[in-house]
Structure formats: C-alpha cells, structure tokens
Design a protein around this motif. Structure first.
Motif, PDB file in Angstrom:
ATOM      1  N   ALA A 115      54.484 -26.057  -9.996  1.00  0.00           N
ATOM      2  CA  ALA A 115      54.048 -27.815 -10.028  1.00  0.00           C
ATOM      3  C   ALA A 115      54.789 -28.665  -9.102  1.00  0.00           C
ATOM      4  O   ALA A 115      54.132 -29.314  -8.316  1.00  0.00           O
ATOM      5  CB  ALA A 115      54.270 -28.174 -11.469  1.00  0.00           C
ATOM      6  N   ILE A 154      46.796 -29.162 -12.824  1.00  0.00           N
ATOM      7  CA  ILE A 154      47.868 -29.990 -12.559  1.00  0.00           C
ATOM      8  C   ILE A 154      47.177 -31.394 -12.158  1.00  0.00           C
ATOM      9  O   ILE A 154      46.216 -31.376 -11.281  1.00  0.00           O
ATOM     10  CB  ILE A 154      48.788 -29.691 -11.247  1.00  0.00           C
ATOM     11  CG1 ILE A 154      49.528 -28.229 -11.888  1.00  0.00           C
ATOM     12  CG2 ILE A 154      49.673 -30.533 -10.794  1.00  0.00           C
ATOM     13  CD1 ILE A 154      50.292 -27.583 -10.766  1.00  0.00           C
ATOM     14  N   THR A 175      51.656 -34.063 -13.971  1.00  0.00           N
ATOM     15  CA  THR A 175      51.674 -33.383 -15.187  1.00  0.00           C
ATOM     16  C   THR A 175      51.002 -32.136 -15.064  1.00  0.00           C
ATOM     17  O   THR A 175      50.154 -31.802 -14.127  1.00  0.00           O
ATOM     18  CB  THR A 175      51.102 -34.092 -16.311  1.00  0.00           C
ATOM     19  OG1 THR A 175      49.712 -34.519 -15.889  1.00  0.00           O
ATOM     20  CG2 THR A 175      51.790 -35.431 -16.655  1.00  0.00           C
ATOM     21  N   GLU A 176      51.538 -31.030 -16.022  1.00  0.00           N
ATOM     22  CA  GLU A 176      50.882 -29.559 -15.801  1.00  0.00           C
ATOM     23  C   GLU A 176      50.454 -29.240 -17.111  1.00  0.00           C
ATOM     24  O   GLU A 176      50.924 -29.323 -18.080  1.00  0.00           O
ATOM     25  CB  GLU A 176      51.850 -28.599 -15.202  1.00  0.00           C
ATOM     26  CG  GLU A 176      51.616 -27.213 -15.152  1.00  0.00           C
ATOM     27  CD  GLU A 176      52.561 -26.489 -14.372  1.00  0.00           C
ATOM     28  OE1 GLU A 176      52.174 -25.594 -14.083  1.00  0.00           O
ATOM     29  OE2 GLU A 176      53.791 -26.787 -14.659  1.00  0.00           O
ATOM     30  N   GLY A 177      49.414 -28.519 -17.283  1.00  0.00           N
ATOM     31  CA  GLY A 177      48.766 -27.903 -18.405  1.00  0.00           C
ATOM     32  C   GLY A 177      47.989 -26.877 -18.356  1.00  0.00           C
ATOM     33  O   GLY A 177      48.029 -25.975 -17.157  1.00  0.00           O
ATOM     34  N   THR A 213      41.194 -30.498 -20.207  1.00  0.00           N
ATOM     35  CA  THR A 213      42.550 -30.032 -19.867  1.00  0.00           C
ATOM     36  C   THR A 213      43.542 -30.672 -20.874  1.00  0.00           C
ATOM     37  O   THR A 213      43.289 -31.448 -21.414  1.00  0.00           O
ATOM     38  CB  THR A 213      42.966 -30.443 -18.652  1.00  0.00           C
ATOM     39  OG1 THR A 213      44.487 -29.822 -18.572  1.00  0.00           O
ATOM     40  CG2 THR A 213      42.835 -31.762 -18.102  1.00  0.00           C
ATOM     41  N   ASP A 214      44.888 -30.019 -21.234  1.00  0.00           N
ATOM     42  CA  ASP A 214      45.668 -30.564 -21.974  1.00  0.00           C
ATOM     43  C   ASP A 214      46.954 -31.264 -21.084  1.00  0.00           C
ATOM     44  O   ASP A 214      47.817 -31.539 -21.577  1.00  0.00           O
ATOM     45  CB  ASP A 214      46.247 -29.559 -22.843  1.00  0.00           C
ATOM     46  CG  ASP A 214      47.130 -28.600 -22.279  1.00  0.00           C
ATOM     47  OD1 ASP A 214      47.001 -28.452 -20.957  1.00  0.00           O
ATOM     48  OD2 ASP A 214      47.816 -27.533 -22.885  1.00  0.00           O
ATOM     49  N   ALA A 215      46.599 -31.251 -19.903  1.00  0.00           N
ATOM     50  CA  ALA A 215      47.657 -31.957 -18.849  1.00  0.00           C
ATOM     51  C   ALA A 215      47.455 -33.187 -19.112  1.00  0.00           C
ATOM     52  O   ALA A 215      46.577 -33.931 -19.225  1.00  0.00           O
ATOM     53  CB  ALA A 215      47.164 -31.745 -17.093  1.00  0.00           C
ATOM     54  N   LEU A 234      42.445 -33.390 -10.512  1.00  0.00           N
ATOM     55  CA  LEU A 234      43.049 -32.284 -11.183  1.00  0.00           C
ATOM     56  C   LEU A 234      42.823 -30.891 -10.163  1.00  0.00           C
ATOM     57  O   LEU A 234      42.023 -30.819  -9.687  1.00  0.00           O
ATOM     58  CB  LEU A 234      42.143 -32.058 -12.525  1.00  0.00           C
ATOM     59  CG  LEU A 234      42.260 -31.110 -13.560  1.00  0.00           C
ATOM     60  CD1 LEU A 234      43.760 -31.758 -14.047  1.00  0.00           C
ATOM     61  CD2 LEU A 234      41.452 -30.758 -14.625  1.00  0.00           C
ATOM     62  N   ASN A 294      39.938 -36.624 -12.732  1.00  0.00           N
ATOM     63  CA  ASN A 294      40.360 -37.137 -14.238  1.00  0.00           C
ATOM     64  C   ASN A 294      39.498 -38.312 -14.477  1.00  0.00           C
ATOM     65  O   ASN A 294      39.592 -39.462 -13.712  1.00  0.00           O
ATOM     66  CB  ASN A 294      41.716 -37.247 -14.306  1.00  0.00           C
ATOM     67  CG  ASN A 294      42.681 -35.985 -13.887  1.00  0.00           C
ATOM     68  OD1 ASN A 294      42.033 -35.039 -14.328  1.00  0.00           O
ATOM     69  ND2 ASN A 294      43.497 -36.105 -13.285  1.00  0.00           N
ATOM     70  N   ASN A 320      47.991 -40.254 -23.913  1.00  0.00           N
ATOM     71  CA  ASN A 320      47.623 -38.812 -24.133  1.00  0.00           C
ATOM     72  C   ASN A 320      48.019 -38.169 -25.446  1.00  0.00           C
ATOM     73  O   ASN A 320      48.938 -38.445 -26.017  1.00  0.00           O
ATOM     74  CB  ASN A 320      48.347 -38.051 -22.894  1.00  0.00           C
ATOM     75  CG  ASN A 320      48.293 -36.564 -23.028  1.00  0.00           C
ATOM     76  OD1 ASN A 320      47.231 -35.978 -22.845  1.00  0.00           O
ATOM     77  ND2 ASN A 320      49.319 -35.831 -23.502  1.00  0.00           N
TER      78      ASN A 320
END
Length: 430
Positions: free
Chosen positions: A127, A228, A241-243, A266-268, A279, A290, A302
C-alpha cells in the motif's frame, strides 16, 4: 443500514434534490396544461441516495412530497429501472452538436492497461509503494459548496471526478498535494447518469514528476482482490486506505435518479470527501471511481461498505466529456414494480409497474402489469437483468420484448429513445 449516500463533503444532496423537485414540478405543470386538465397532479422529483439523518454533510431535507392516498406504499416499492449507468461497450452515443448525419457519434473508449501486482522494496508495504507512486496524481477539488477528490489521467491536464462533486459549477479550485497551489479547473463535461465529470487544468500547472493514473479493465476484477483508495476524507489531504473488493455487479442511484450498473463494492475505508477519488488494484491501476457509501443510520462515516463506478464505465464516458459533449443512454421508459402489487402472480421476469408518458414503452403499447420475460431472445429473470440489457443498447436501437400479459405470451417491438436528463415524474398510478 440506510441506502448508499454520496461521499461529497458539502451540501450536494439538498441542492440536488431541490433542483430535481423544481424540474419535476415544472414538467408536471407542462403536462397538465398540454392535457388541458384543471389541476396538475402533485409529484416529486427523484430521491438521490439519501444519507443518515444525523449526517452533518447531508443537511436535513423535507419529505419526498405527497401522493394521493393509496399510492404511497406502491410507489415506495417501485424501483426506477432501465435507467442506467453505461455498461461497458454498451453502444453509448455522444451528441455531436449537429456535426454528424444522425446527430450522434459512437464513443471511443480510453485504453486499458495490463496490471501486475507491485512488489514493494524491502521494508516497504504494498500500500505504501502504491501510495508513493499514485498519490501525486490525486487532487483536491473544491467548489462553493464543498470539497471532493479527483485524479489526473493524462499530461494534457484531464482530471476525472464525480458529477455530484462539481454539480453545476463551471470552474473549480484544484490542489495537488505535492505543492499546495490553488489551480483553476474548468469543468468540461458531466454525466449525471454515471456520476462522472471531467475537469481540465493548464498542463503547465501540473507539478513536475507527476505521473497520470492508468485504467485497468474492470472486467478482470474479482471478489477478494486488493483495493486501495486515495482521497481527501473530511479534508484530510491524500489519505490512503486499503481493503478488498467485497462484491461486484452492484447497482446505485445516480445523481439524476437513474441507475448505475456493475458497481464495485469495497471495504476500503472511504468517507465524505473521498468522492471522485481513485480505487486502485494491487498494481496501482484504477479499477473504479469512489462515489458512494452505505451508513448505519447513526454514523456519517465508513462502516466498511463503499461503492465505486467501474473503470470500464469511466473509460467509456470520459472521452466525450473531455470534448464537452453529452453522453446519450438508451431508455425504455418504464418503472418496475418489486412489491407484487401490480401483478401478484408473476414469479420471474420484470413486472412493469407503470409506463412513462411519451416514452418508448408507451408508444409500443406496453402496459402496467406486463411481465418482461425476454429481450431479443435473451432471458430476463429479474429487474436487474432488464436494466443491464437495456444499458447495453443505444438510443435508436430496435428491440423485441417477449412479455406475459393476462397469462398470455406476446411479442412487442420497441424503439429505444435517448434517456431524459432526470427520471421523469411519476404521474400515473402503477
């Protein structure tokens, strides 16, 4: 869980809905006079992705309006359909301002590039490596009503963001986080149906060493892939943020009330201010823009459910917006009843709850209660499939619908029209 809301740090929602109501009321009045009716029916504009009642970024708005008794429950259960968001390679057209023979020209999509996972150097995270490479191209976009995010896609100064970020603004303030200067950006084009917009800046103002972001083919995205997000949540410059990709094929309501298809979930962590930001996949390529989040009705931030307009939709829409042209989308002109009230015996297909006045469905003789079973021989199992198929067409295309009416199957030929700027006012009982 409340419906998804746009993640624009400003008063976009109240202003957008007020404009939608004004347009709806004006159209209702026009239709009433045209029909020489003594009194126009009371209607409302579309509700655009409402947020949490406690959301400080979405000011409290009035109720969605009133309808005649008995219509309220039915209308709440009716989903606006055949509305769409530009499915990739869907035959979208551009208004060429009268320069072409037919008034429209095909869209040439932006290219996609192959994406290979980035291998971080020793002591770095993936990331962190992607952030170092991609964040210089991510910008803050500010209007008189709030702030959002955008990103650079070429060296000529083209920025991509959300339609609901720029709204009606002709110019915006742009900042690259690397130097903090305020740059004027000119809004070149917007497409409310896909919630995308293009802003242009002077290429000479791009900070040295900034590499534009490239698009991946979103058809190659899978559930579980790394995701990301880079943006400006709550005004915090270039936050990463990363997910993972939590799901694919979601649908969202666009700013004009129509439907965006093939959305990436996404859950980021993305929050107000992330709107319009990229994204990215594990190769640092853009897989989506996003746009919206779901909230739990208490927090405005979030909760692990965010949504991005897929890169293939962006690739299809942006070239026309860059030239200041209008993207045209196919429109059938129906509303779909998901409550079962219009046709309680239907077990599959898409039940038409109502037909829009003056639309292609009405011209073809479609009626409330008809169940769409096939389009050009392709099976329609549910309303989502109906929307997806229509979104793969272009205005002017002729299609053959197989519908079930009063237990009997029949075929109806329909010529699709260009989608209106807003979801039409619902003036008839489903």
């Amino acid at each position: 869980m409340t419906p998804p809301k746009h993640i624009w740090s400003g008063g976009w929602e109240a202003e957008s809905e007020a404009e939608a109501r004004r347009r709806a009321e004006a159209e209702a009045e026009r239709q009433a006079h045209a029909a020489e009716q003594p009194e126009a029916p009371t209607t409302t504009g579309p509700t655009i992705a409402p947020g949490s009642p406690a959301d400080p970024y979405a000011p409290e708005r009035g109720r969605a309006g009133t309808t005649s008794r008995g219509r309220v429950a039915a209308l709440m259960a009716v989903t606006i359909l055949v509305i769409g968001g530009a499915a990739f390679a869907a035959g979208l057209l551009l208004d060429d301002n009268g320069d072409g023979k037919n008034g429209t020209t095909p869209v040439a999509a932006l290219p996609s590039v192959g994406s290979k996972p980035i291998k971080p150097a020793r002591g770095q995270t993936r990331a962190g490596t992607i952030y170092t490479q991609a964040s210089p191209a991510v910008v803050s976009i500010r209007t008189s009503t709030g702030t959002g995010t955008g990103f650079l896609i070429d060296k000529s100064g083209t920025l991509v963001t959300n339609d609901h970020v720029v709204e009606t603004a002709k110019t915006v303030q742009v900042k690259f986080g690397t130097d903090g200067r305020t740059i004027q950006g000119d809004v070149k084009g917007v497409d409310p149906s896909s919630d995308l917009a293009v802003v242009h800046i002077d290429p000479g103002t791009i900070p040295g060493g900034t590499t534009p972001l490239e698009f991946a083919d979103s058809r190659g995205v899978s559930v579980g892939d790394v995701a990301i997000a880079i943006g400006n949540p709550f005004g915090l410059d270039r936050t990463v943020t990363e997910g993972i990709v939590s799901s694919l094929g979601r649908t969202l309501k666009a700013p004009n009330g129509f439907q965006i298809d093939d959305v990436i979930q996404t859950d980021a962590a993305i929050n107000p201010g992330n709107s319009g930001g990229p994204l990215l996949d594990d190769g640092g390529k853009v897989i989506g823009v996003n746009s919206q989040i779901a909230t739990n009705g208490v927090s405005a931030g979030n909760v692990g459910i965010g949504f991005a307009v897929p890169s293939n939709t962006v690739r299809q829409v942006v070239p026309g917006l860059k030239e200041g042209k209008t993207v045209s989308h196919a429109w059938l002109g129906v509303q779909i009843d998901t409550s079962g009230a219009t046709n309680p015996n239907a077990t599959s297909g898409a039940v038409i709850g109502s037909v829009e006045t003056g639309g292609p469905a009405e011209s073809a003789g479609l009626q409330a209660g008809d169940v769409v079973k096939r389009i050009d021989g392709q099976a329609v199992q549910d309303p989502t499939e109906l929307s997806t198929i229509i979104n793969s067409k272009a205005p002017g295309n002729k299609i053959k619908l197989t519908v079930e009416r009063n237990g009997q199957s029949q075929e109806v030929d329909v010529t699709l029209q260009n989608r209106p700027q807003q979801v039409p006012s619902q003036t008839q009982t489903p």
